[in-house]
Write a protein that holds these residues in place. Structure first.
Motif, PDB file in Angstrom:
ATOM      1  N   GLY A  15       0.789  -1.223   0.000  1.00  0.00           N
ATOM      2  CA  GLY A  15       0.000   0.000   0.000  1.00  0.00           C
ATOM      3  C   GLY A  15       0.820   1.270   0.000  1.00  0.00           C
ATOM      4  O   GLY A  15       0.277   2.366  -0.202  1.00  0.00           O
ATOM      5  N   PHE A  16       2.140   1.131   0.197  1.00  0.00           N
ATOM      6  CA  PHE A  16       2.988   2.316   0.285  1.00  0.00           C
ATOM      7  C   PHE A  16       4.085   2.367  -0.770  1.00  0.00           C
ATOM      8  O   PHE A  16       4.735   3.395  -0.932  1.00  0.00           O
ATOM      9  N   VAL A  67       1.567   8.559   2.862  1.00  0.00           N
ATOM     10  CA  VAL A  67       0.272   9.174   2.589  1.00  0.00           C
ATOM     11  C   VAL A  67       0.322  10.691   2.586  1.00  0.00           C
ATOM     12  O   VAL A  67      -0.661  11.344   2.236  1.00  0.00           O
ATOM     13  N   GLU A  70      -0.657  11.715  -0.664  1.00  0.00           N
ATOM     14  CA  GLU A  70      -1.993  11.287  -1.092  1.00  0.00           C
ATOM     15  C   GLU A  70      -2.946  12.492  -1.157  1.00  0.00           C
ATOM     16  O   GLU A  70      -3.095  13.240  -0.185  1.00  0.00           O
ATOM     17  N   THR A  75      -8.528   8.570   2.041  1.00  0.00           N
ATOM     18  CA  THR A  75      -7.614   7.477   1.694  1.00  0.00           C
ATOM     19  C   THR A  75      -6.357   7.554   2.544  1.00  0.00           C
ATOM     20  O   THR A  75      -5.833   6.527   3.010  1.00  0.00           O
ATOM     21  N   ARG A  78      -7.107   6.217   6.100  1.00  0.00           N
ATOM     22  CA  ARG A  78      -7.285   4.767   6.090  1.00  0.00           C
ATOM     23  C   ARG A  78      -5.961   4.032   5.845  1.00  0.00           C
ATOM     24  O   ARG A  78      -5.639   3.044   6.537  1.00  0.00           O
ATOM     25  N   THR A  79      -5.171   4.521   4.904  1.00  0.00           N
ATOM     26  CA  THR A  79      -3.917   3.852   4.554  1.00  0.00           C
ATOM     27  C   THR A  79      -2.875   3.994   5.653  1.00  0.00           C
ATOM     28  O   THR A  79      -2.129   3.051   5.943  1.00  0.00           O
TER      29      THR A  79
END
Length: 255
Positions: A15-16, A67, A70, A75, A78-79
């Motif tokens: 996710g990163f 993030v 982001e 998002t 959450r991430t």
């Protein structure tokens, strides 16, 4: 060997990696793949490296902007939470060797404060690491006051990591030193240039000496001259072998 605690030991998790990729886009593919392999390892490879360097404990922190790059705040919230949960599980496997810095969604001051509190109280992290700005909003923005108030109330550590500026300052335009830094990174040569400004008219340029040092030092001196014209005191610090300094005329040698 003296035992050490290492701060800002980077890691990556699902996710990163997409946020991290642009930061290594100029790096040769083989070196980039090796770095990714190391950043995603929490087992024998990382531990062996720590042992070799005499590191007893590593405080793990996310690599790249995460993030904070982001654009969608929901998002990001959450991430960031998922990333912190991932790190907490890895720390639980080796609590004798690893600690953690929280990763926070600074787009939303209250959400960042809530996540910081969760990470410190529930996940037992020792603080948080945040980058210098989030999509161009710097850390002294008034909207972030609730975050700093919560951090103060918690009495926890906030580790501020340097990040690339939103745009290149006019004083840097056309400077060969900046190009040399990019070339060094592209070739996988470690190089670090930290430019630290305070609100009190003092700037400190710290340059780690590399094979490209001459160009980097020239850049730093150019910046120093530019800021001197604006009445700002600048120190240029270049770690490296100490060179003998010439004695002023008429003085006797000492020692």
């Amino acid at each position: 060997m003296v035992k050490k605690i290492a701060l800002e030991e980077h890691f990556l998790c699902p996710g990163f990696i997409e946020y991290w990729n642009p930061t290594v886009a100029e790096m040769p593919a083989e070196k980039r793949d090796n770095l990714l392999k190391r950043n995603t390892d929490f087992g024998e490879m990382r531990l062996a490296s720590m042992d070799k360097a005499g590191i007893t404990r590593a405080v793990l922190a996310l690599a790249g902007p995460g993030v904070q790059a982001e654009k969608d705040a929901a998002t990001a919230v959450r991430t960031a939470k998922a990333g912190n949960d991932f790190l907490a599980k890895e720390i639980q496997k080796r609590p004798d060797r690893y600690s953690g810095f929280a990763h926070l969604p600074m787009q939303d001051a209250k959400a960042a404060a809530d996540e910081l509190e969760r990470c410190v109280k529930e996940l037992k992290f020792c603080g948080a690491m945040i980058n210098g700005h989030t999509l161009g909003q710097y850390l002294d923005h008034p909207s972030l006051a609730p975050f700093w108030e919560r951090a103060d109330a918690l009495g926890t550590l906030i580790y501020i990591h340097p990040t690339d500026p939103v745009s290149v300052a006019p004083v840097l335009q056309g400077q060969r030193g900046l190009t040399l830094v990019k070339e060094a990174r592209a070739r996988g040569i470690p190089v670090l240039v930290l430019i630290l400004f305070t609100f009190y008219g003092l700037a400190l340029f710290k340059v780690n000496v590399t094979p490209f040092a001459a160009g980097v030092i020239a850049l730093s001196k150019t910046l120093a001259r530019e800021h001197a014209r604006q009445g700002i005191t600048v120190n240029v610090v270049c770690p490296g072998p100490t060179r003998p300094q010439p004695r002023p005329p008429g003085t006797a040698p000492t020692g």
